[in-house]
Design an enzyme around this catalytic site. Structure first.
Site, PDB file in Angstrom:
ATOM      1  N   GLY A  79      17.832 -17.524  59.047  1.00  0.00           N
ATOM      2  CA  GLY A  79      16.913 -16.473  59.472  1.00  0.00           C
ATOM      3  C   GLY A  79      16.751 -15.374  58.450  1.00  0.00           C
TER       4      GLY A  79
ATOM      5  N   SER B 214      19.599 -22.525  55.571  1.00  0.00           N
ATOM      6  CA  SER B 214      18.913 -21.374  54.999  1.00  0.00           C
ATOM      7  C   SER B 214      19.910 -20.244  54.729  1.00  0.00           C
ATOM      8  CB  SER B 214      17.778 -20.939  55.925  1.00  0.00           C
ATOM      9  OG  SER B 214      16.941 -19.997  55.299  1.00  0.00           O
TER      10      SER B 214
END
Length: 507
Positions: free
Chosen positions: A95, A178
């Protein structure tokens, strides 16, 4: 149906059981006050009902439903019938270091398929987790890599308690995507995590996921200035959350074009919590005994190119290429990608994806292999029948959608506010292969038979391609690889020539 109470180091917890899996949600692993290191939660004696996800970490879009003091919780899924200690998948969400949470990842399906124990965690985000305020004195001295320390606290909790849920604490795999992948790489290479995990997986790790202390200090100084607190920086600890996040957003716009990764935050190379550059540590063999899987998605940058305006990392990546190889090098690379474009491919997107995602991941694999460690490399080329992937291709997060699917359906993502939906036969086939490989990796330390998916090795740089059908490729061949290599060699040669000239002058 409620479960029997399970004891933890803080107190007993009760979960819910359904379809042969027990779920314990919102289990506190730590408590925190703003800009302070997390501490163990206040203990309890009566069984605590843990059947709902805990509070989100404060983040854009969820500032009204978040609780910064009680957001440090985790979620556990465990098969109901456990006859032996099971391997543990410890998930760190992504995120961009500013959004997300464990509630977006329902581990029911993976736990049953393993069988395995699935753990997802929350950690502090944005300024509450990454603002380096230690130079501003007073009670802010502890504000140093707080989010990284949150993850370490959750790892410590899991290592101490997971056996009570049927897990094997000595068979724990760190897994992140991520920003979560950056956390995995950063923390796996640090002494504090040693001995607390045995395998690691990183999907879509940004090429420059570690932040320098100088950059972190500049961000902190600008946020303090934006809030007009230069004369009393300690007051930031009492600033209303929306006002704090608004200041960070303003600073982000100011600095967007001056950052290497196009983002404000990330784990900070501070010499304390993160004492060594992870890439250098991997090259030195710190993970030599840790099986390591590195993955990415084929069209990583499509999502960021299609954002309005295009994400700052687009400009940051182009700037890095031009700085490294000059304008002529940029034009040479772009011409090569245009000349070798596959059907439906955007050559600019492909170039930026290689520069920011694929090549740095392959470089980490080379470092791990050269140090004598086992490493596997993969790329996700399948387009899930789910937005935004249906319209943008296998962009950032496409593998995530399939990994966490409850086949035959994609699951809802409440924090991201993305709906799930039915899967196609192609989705099911690729997702089943990906899930099976992940589960085999956390159980056996290999993602597949060596004949079907060999390790990544020097002079045999194999990469597994998740699509229909599953296949193997190589990253060290093709015209694009040759042009990158030629440009890198020229830059290296120029640098060596300059060193020799300077040495001669000095002599």
């Amino acid at each position: 149906m409620l479960t029997n109470a399970v004891s933890t180091t803080s107190g007993p917890v009760i979960g819910a059981e359904q379809h042969g899996v027990r779920a314990f949600k919102g289990v506190p692993f730590a408590a925190s006050r703003r800009f302070a290191k997390a501490v163990p939660p206040r203990p309890w004696t009566e069984p605590r009902r843990c059947t709902d996800y805990g509070a989100y970490a404060p983040q854009p879009g969820h500032l009204d439903h978040a609780d910064e003091e009680s957001c440090l919780s985790l979620n556990i899924w465990t098969p109901s019938a456990v006859d032996r200690p099971l391997p543990v998948l410890f998930w760190i969400h992504g995120g961009a270091f500013v959004t997300g949470g464990g509630a977006d990842y329902d581990g029911t399906f993976l736990a049953a398929q393993g069988p395995a124990i699935i753990v997802t965690i929350n950690y502090r985000l944005g300024p509450l987790g990454f603002l380096q305020l230690h130079r501003h004195g007073g009670d802010l001295n502890e504000a140093n890599n707080l989010a990284a320390m949150d993850v370490l606290a959750a790892l410590d909790w899991a290592h101490a308690n997971i056996a009570n849920f049927g897990g094997n604490p000595d068979a724990l795999t760190l897994f992140g995507q991520s920003a979560g992948a950056s956390m995995v790489i950063a923390l796996a290479t640090q002494p504090q995590a040693r001995g607390k995990f045995c395998r690691a997986i990183a999907f879509s790790a940004p090429g420059r996921g570690i932040t320098t202390s100088d950059h972190a200090d500049e961000v902190a100084d600008r946020v303090i200035a934006e809030l007009q607190l230069e004369s009393q920086p300690g007051a930031v600890a009492a600033m209303p959350v929306p006002q704090l996040f608004a200041a960070v957003q303003t600073v982000g716009r100011q600095l967007a074009d001056g950052t290497e990764a196009g983002s404000l935050f990330g784990p900070v190379l501070d010499g304390a919590v993160i004492s060594r550059d992870p890439a250098e540590a991997i090259a030195a063999g710190v993970l030599r005994d840790i099986p390591f899987w590195l993955g990415s998605c084929r069209d990583e940058m499509a999502m960021f190119l299609n954002s309005t305006p295009p994400a700052a990392m687009i400009r940051a990546t182009e700037r890095w290429i031009r700085t490294s190889f000059g304008d002529a090098g940029w034009e040479q690379l772009l011409a090569c990608y245009r000349a070798t474009t596959r059907a439906g491919e955007d050559p600019l997107e492909a170039l930026l994806s290689d520069a920011f995602w694929h090549r740095p991941v392959a470089d980490l694999a080379r470092r791990q292999a050269a140090a004598g460690g086992a490493v596997w490399l993969s790329r996700f080329d399948h387009r899930p029948a789910l937005e935004p992937f249906l319209s943008q291709g296998p962009t950032h997060g496409a593998d995530n959608a399939c990994l966490w699917a409850h086949v035959p359906n994609f699951v809802d993502r409440p924090i991201l506010r993305r709906m799930g939906g039915p899967m196609t036969l192609g989705d099911i086939e690729v997702a089943a292969r990906l899930q099976a490989s992940v589960l085999r990796f956390i159980i056996d330390g290999i993602p597949d038979e060596a004949s079907l998916w060999p390790k990544f090795e020097r002079n045999a740089e194999r990469i597994a391609i998740f699509e229909r059908p599953f296949r193997l490729g190589r990253v060290d061949e093709g015209e694009r690889f040759r042009v990158w290599s030629d440009l890198s060699w020229r830059v290296g040669r120029t640098g060596q020539d300059n060193k020799e000239k300077n040495a001669a002058v000095a002599g």
